[in-house]
Motif scaffolding. Structure first.
Motif, mmCIF file in Angstrom:
data_model
loop_
_atom_site.group_PDB
_atom_site.id
_atom_site.type_symbol
_atom_site.label_atom_id
_atom_site.label_comp_id
_atom_site.label_asym_id
_atom_site.label_seq_id
_atom_site.Cartn_x
_atom_site.Cartn_y
_atom_site.Cartn_z
ATOM 1 N N GLY A 66 5.884 -6.054 -3.049
ATOM 2 C CA GLY A 66 5.707 -4.932 -2.781
ATOM 3 C C GLY A 66 7.051 -3.994 -2.902
ATOM 4 O O GLY A 66 8.171 -4.644 -3.072
ATOM 5 N N ARG A 67 7.097 -2.647 -2.627
ATOM 6 C CA ARG A 67 8.318 -1.847 -2.406
ATOM 7 C C ARG A 67 8.194 -0.799 -1.259
ATOM 8 O O ARG A 67 6.990 -0.349 -0.988
ATOM 9 C CB ARG A 67 8.299 -1.025 -3.902
ATOM 10 C CG ARG A 67 8.323 -1.928 -5.036
ATOM 11 C CD ARG A 67 8.740 -1.014 -6.415
ATOM 12 N NE ARG A 67 9.971 -0.365 -6.132
ATOM 13 C CZ ARG A 67 11.218 -1.051 -6.547
ATOM 14 N NH1 ARG A 67 11.101 -2.167 -7.061
ATOM 15 N NH2 ARG A 67 12.320 -0.358 -6.615
ATOM 16 N N VAL A 68 9.401 -0.609 -0.707
ATOM 17 C CA VAL A 68 9.500 0.003 0.584
ATOM 18 C C VAL A 68 10.486 1.102 0.063
ATOM 19 O O VAL A 68 11.515 0.951 -0.518
ATOM 20 C CB VAL A 68 10.074 -0.795 1.694
ATOM 21 C CG1 VAL A 68 11.020 -1.392 1.441
ATOM 22 C CG2 VAL A 68 9.989 0.007 2.814
ATOM 23 N N ARG A 69 10.232 2.383 0.513
ATOM 24 C CA ARG A 69 11.155 3.298 0.400
ATOM 25 C C ARG A 69 11.837 3.787 1.590
ATOM 26 O O ARG A 69 11.229 3.907 2.527
ATOM 27 C CB ARG A 69 10.548 4.602 -0.353
ATOM 28 C CG ARG A 69 11.385 5.923 -0.658
ATOM 29 C CD ARG A 69 10.273 6.867 -1.115
ATOM 30 N NE ARG A 69 9.828 6.662 -2.456
ATOM 31 C CZ ARG A 69 8.676 6.891 -3.082
ATOM 32 N NH1 ARG A 69 7.938 7.845 -2.338
ATOM 33 N NH2 ARG A 69 8.541 6.655 -4.176
ATOM 34 N N VAL A 70 13.248 4.291 1.482
ATOM 35 C CA VAL A 70 14.008 4.917 2.721
ATOM 36 C C VAL A 70 14.321 6.295 2.171
ATOM 37 O O VAL A 70 14.598 6.717 1.022
ATOM 38 C CB VAL A 70 15.026 4.286 2.988
ATOM 39 C CG1 VAL A 70 15.983 3.889 1.882
ATOM 40 C CG2 VAL A 70 15.938 4.708 4.293
#
Length: 803
Positions: free
Chosen positions: A459-463
């Motif tokens: 998946g993808r994580v955002r900051v």
């Protein structure tokens, strides 16, 4: 630094009242100050003046005074106080403890100090660097390698000693522990004749040398180990701001006519040996006269000190941009940071060191005011930088397991303009929902997969730093687990700790190599330190378990409710086999612990939701030489189910606390999870001479015939219901003659305690801790029934041996 390091350099670290400093100036700000180990008041004054950087002393002899004994408390407070005020920390690692040097005749505080000697073994230095960098990871990422090693007052070693014992291994240690950190050096003193390495080299005529000292030192270090440093650091002290900047960018000339060049510039040496590297001038300054009755001090007035500091900051800006009138050798944008020496005056043994822009009492000198005014008029032009990601590690776990706080996202995010606590993380794509990926506490990536899920998902994580966003991919790999099974055969043992009658029962072997779960990083030394096996059998009203543990040190000193902290066994049952995930349910799940504490057999039971009111367990434990034999009977209240869940573990304590445990399957030690238990199948049955497995009697039938014919079978449980609540064996195990009525029985009593290592543990049920003696009326009733069985059995002819 212009004075030898001493214990007195350590600051008081007193908290200061008042507001925090100005908003963080950002890592790109060029303004820094030396502060040794500053207190909060000094840090507040630096922040109020507009500084963005502080250089601190991370002294080895103070941090690790004895090998392996680390003390970070004072530096923790200093670093946290600095960060709270928006100040970035540059940490200089230096100065050996006595235990780490070759010459053990040295003594600190004498003319032969230990702290200035090089480490005898590079590994000791690397261990110190690794441990320190690890401790401050995420808070400090700029690490200096020693201080002014070309002066024997700070380092009693050769250039080779510095490169081979300090710089190269230290840089390797920093990068191994924190790949995102930066290594700075060599922190040389910009001196000529007084350099211990090359003071008498260069161009020398009649004993007078030029182009000697620091410039040869720096050239040789860069030539040999330039790749070990990310940023080049250097120290200069000159008579005024113009002379200082000339030494940095143009070089030095004779003092008579000013036309004969006598020394290269810092720029010339760096351009030749490390042209692409950033340069920080990490010490410069001017010392003002003594005051307060102390000796020491310098000759520069406080007014001139203020003028020189403001002029040098202006010159740095102009050199970086190419607008300085004093030279044709600019621009030199490599000169990125400058750290004045010193933040605050100090007194050591009655001697005043007055380089500070604050006096000893913390009041500002004119230099502090001049610098504050300059920075306010020339704020650093730091373009906002977006956050950046390092590669996130793959989360790997077994099916049925959990990855709690598996990845600290702070450690994998870089944002020079935003403190980590101000970053906001969110999941753009959580991957397969069955993987249960979540962000916890705002910064930790966790995974709570469905018990049936196995495989890979990403998946993808955002900051988000409030202005910019960045995304990164993560992966979760859940390895399938091959279910463990066991076939429990029929056996009605005597619960006495003698396992001789268990000889034909299949064993479950636990060994360190595949079954050990360590809690403190250690591992048992070998088979004699810890191995174990477990076995299980059944009869028509009980499950029986036997454990044999080899352990050369037996330590069990805890009470029943926390017996898991010592040497002990724990087993858990999921009698319905419903495999409730991640928690015990409230109808069929049991956890039991057994330990031998001195001569006492301790038993702890838990049955959700409120614990074990009546603990249906009898246990015997025998210790012989280095082996401990556990034998347990668990009353099931009727025929045990054909299949059910079960697991067990063996706790290890050799005298220093619970070190870990051997486990058959997960589900007890780290989390309560019946879905991870093994599946046990009840097989076989009693031999023919036992009369088979009886049916449950009708309420008015009294003693069933099959039971009455067999003196080895348990009497009717209806006889027990009318008995007074004495702590006897028969009360809990159905008066089974196969259970030794003289064996001590323990019934844990009370409420549930939260057990961080082994979940809820009961405090017990009836409070019994000794064998009970039934009243005489009950003895008479039991004796009459037993006599009737014996007479009837003799009338039927010879029987086989008792089981």
């Amino acid at each position: 630094m212009n004075r030898a390091p001493t214990w007195a350099m350590i600051g008081g670290l007193l908290l200061a009242a008042g507001r925090l400093g100005a908003a963080p100036a950002g890592e790109c700000s060029p303004y820094g100050a030396n502060a040794h180990i500053p207190d909060a008041a000094t840090l507040q004054a630096l922040a109020d003046a507009g500084f963005a950087w502080v250089r601190m002393d991370f002294n080895w002899f103070q941090i690790e005074p004895q090998k392996g004994e680390f003390h970070f408390e004072v530096l923790d407070q200093a670093v946290d106080e600095a960060r709270a005020r928006g100040l970035h920390v540059f940490a200089t690692l230096a100065y050996s403890p006595k235990w780490a040097v070759a010459d053990q005749t040295c003594e600190d505080g004498t003319s032969d100090p230990c702290l200035t000697k090089p480490p005898a073994h590079e590994k000791d230095w690397m261990d110190f660097v690794i441990t320190t960098v690890q401790h401050f990871k995420g808070r400090v990422r700029h690490w200096g390698m020693w201080n002014e090693p070309n002066l024997d007052a700070f380092f009693e070693g050769t250039l080779d000693d510095y490169v081979d014992r300090v710089l190269v291994p230290g840089a390797q240690a920093v990068r191994w522990e924190d790949p995102g950190a930066l290594v700075l050096g060599p922190e040389l003193a910009g001196v000529a004749d007084s350099s211990q390495w090359n003071g008498d080299n260069g161009s020398c005529v009649l004993g007078v040398c030029t182009f000697n000292g620091w410039e040869i030192d720096l050239a040789q270090v860069l030539d040999r180990a330039g790749s070990s440093m990310d940023i080049i650091t250097h120290h200069f002290y000159k008579k005024n701001a113009t002379a200082l900047m000339a030494a940095v960018i143009d070089g030095e000339f004779d003092s008579v006519v000013g036309l004969v060049k006598t020394h290269s510039s810092l720029k010339e040496i760096v351009d030749r040996y490390a042209p692409s590297k950033e340069v920080w001038l990490t010490e410069y300054g001017w010392e003002t006269p003594a005051y307060g009755g102390w000796t020491g001090g310098g000759s520069v007035s406080e007014e001139d000190q203020a003028s020189y500091h403001a002029a040098f900051l202006a010159a740095r800006d102009q050199v970086a941009s190419g607008t300085w009138d004093g030279s044709d050798n600019d621009p030199w944008p490599n000169l990125a940071r400058v750290f004045l020496y010193d933040a605050r005056d100090s007194v050591v043994d009655g001697h005043l060191y007055a380089f500070g822009i604050l006096r000893v009492d913390g009041t500002p000198k004119p230099a502090w005011e001049a610098i504050q005014a300059f920075i306010a008029d020339h704020p650093p032009a730091c373009p906002p930088a977006p956050p950046a990601w390092k590669t996130l590690p793959l989360i790997v776990l077994e099916q049925g397991g959990e990855a709690v706080r598996a990845v600290d996202l702070w450690e994998y995010t870089e944002d020079p303009d935003t403190p980590p606590e101000d970053l906001v993380y969110s999941l753009v794509d959580a991957g397969d929902p069955a993987a249960g990926v979540a962000i916890e506490d705002g910064r930790f990536l966790s995974a709570y997969p469905d018990p049936a899920f196995h495989g890979f998902t990403q998946g993808r994580v955002r900051v988000d730093d409030g202005q910019f966003q960045a995304e990164a991919e993560f992966g979760v790999s859940v390895k399938p687990v091959i279910p463990k099974t066991y076939e429990a055969s029929w056996l009605r043992p005597v619960v006495d700790g003698d396992l001789a009658e268990w000889g034909g029962v299949a064993q479950i072997q636990l060994v360190i190599e595949k079954d050990w779960i360590g809690l403190d990083g250690g591992t048992p030394a070998g088979p004699t330190d810890l191995t174990a096996n477990g076995r299980m059998t059944w009869d028509e009203a009980h499950l029986y378990l036997a454990f044999e543990v080899t352990d050369n040190t037996h330590v069990a000193q805890e009470p029943a409710e926390s017996l898991w902290l010592g040497d002990s066994v724990q087993f858990a049952l999921d009698l319905a086999g419903d495999q409730t995930p991640r928690a015990y349910d409230d109808d069929d799940d049991w956890e039991v612990g057994v330990a031998l504490a001195g001569d006492d057999v301790l038993v702890s039971c838990f049955h959700a939701p409120t614990g074990a009111v009546d603990c249906p367990v009898q246990a015997a434990v025998v210790r012989k030489a280095n082996r401990t034999f556990y034998e347990v009977g668990f009353a099931t209240g009727g025929m045990p189910p054909e299949t059910f869940g079960m697991t067990f573990l063996v706790n290890e304590n050799d005298g220093s606390g619970r070190e870990g445990f051997l486990q058959w399957t997960p589900g007890i030690g780290l989390s309560k999870d019946p879905s991870r238990f093994a599946t046990v199948t009840r097989v076989g049955g009693p031999p023919p001479d036992e009369g088979g497995i009886p049916d449950a009697p009708a309420p008015d039938e009294g003693v069933p015939e099959a039971v009455a014919d067999d003196p080895g079978a348990p009497p009717d449980e209806g006889l027990i219901e009318d008995a007074p609540p004495e702590p006897a064996v028969a009360e809990d195990l159905g008066a089974d003659p196969g259970v030794d009525a003289g064996q001590e029985v323990l019934h844990p009593d009370g409420g549930v305690v939260e057990d961080p290592g082994s979940g809820p543990s009961p405090r017990g049920g009836c409070g019994c801790n000794a064998s009970g003696t039934p009243p005489m009326g009950e003895f008479a009733l039991i004796a009459a029934v037993a006599l009737g069985w014996a007479v009837r059995r003799r009338s039927r002819g010879p029987q086989g041996p008792a089981v």
